[in-house]
Scaffold this motif. Structure first.
Motif: not given
Length: 254
Positions: A207-228
């Motif tokens: 919705v927010h990036a595609y129409p105006d060709r705005r630069l973007y990335a969606e990232i996914e991090i393993r949850q156990d890496h963010l546990a502390d």
């Protein structure tokens, strides 16, 4: 649905941040409006990955501070309504998630669905649009980065990636540059559209990036890496470094 005792649906952390990165937390929160009780779930289920993206709130705020970036984050659980789904999709308010029945989401009336859209989903998406518009009025570049985290195990399968970069339509230069920067690190297993592929299920970035060709990335991090805090600090350093590399590399020929 929301009362004066409930927190607002969206929080903007470091709203005057000067970096080009606009960080987004579609699933950063796990709150439930008091009017909805616990949606029929116990605390253990609400604290699982079905209720929120574990660690995203912490790493988003750390990154916003480290980069002087803005972080727009959702307050409420994705089980109230998933802000990375078109609100008209049936699974935007799931009646079952990873095998767990969400009793408080069963047999909702159109009015009950509309209430969640208007009070939780729409304010979040509107805050993103308003932040982008404000930055554009100031003549500033905006690179959208949607922060997500994933469970290391799903449906009996181990997921070996440390991080994944999701991309599809629009201008993918930043996303592919980020993918390359992460893959240059020998200590990481990096997925390209893994463990999820960006597709028509995703909502915020398209919705927010595609129409105006705005630069973007969606990232996914393993949850156990963010546990502390140590894990959050490590990933803050990794992402701050690779975001900067990707932003510099995106306009290089070839």
């Amino acid at each position: 649905m929301l009362t004066a005792d409930d927190p607002p649906a969206v929080r903007v952390f470091n709203p005057k941040g000067r970096a080009s990165f606009l960080l987004l937390g579609d699933h950063a929160g796990r709150a439930i409006p008091a009017a909805l009780g616990t949606l029929g779930l116990g605390e253990a289920d609400l604290d699982r990955h079905i209720g929120w993206d574990i660690g995203v709130g912490a790493v988003g705020e750390a990154l916003a501070s480290a980069l002087d970036a803005v972080f727009v984050r959702q307050t409420y659980s994705r089980l109230v309504i998933d802000c990375n789904r078109d609100p008209d999709r049936a699974d935007a308010i799931p009646a079952i998630s990873d095998g767990t029945v969400i009793a408080g989401n069963e047999n909702l009336t159109p009015g009950q669905r509309r209430m969640r859209i208007e009070e939780v989903h729409s304010p979040y998406q509107r805050a993103i649009a308003e932040m982008i518009a404000r930055r554009e009025a100031e003549g500033r570049e905006t690179i959208l980065i949607a922060l997500h985290s994933f469970t290391p195990w799903m449906l009996g399968f181990d997921r070996p990636w440390d991080i994944g970069v999701l991309h599809a339509g629009g201008d993918t230069r930043f996303a592919t540059s980020l993918l390359a920067a992460l893959r240059d690190r020998p200590d990481l297993v990096v997925g390209d559209n893994q463990p999820y592929a960006m597709d028509d299920v995703d909502h915020t970035i398209p919705v927010h990036a595609y129409p105006d060709r705005r630069l973007y990335a969606e990232i996914e991090i393993r949850q156990d890496h963010l546990a502390d805090p140590e894990g959050v600090g490590r990933w803050c350093a990794i992402l701050a470094d690779t975001f900067a590399q990707a932003a510099e590399a995106k306009d290089r020929p070839g």
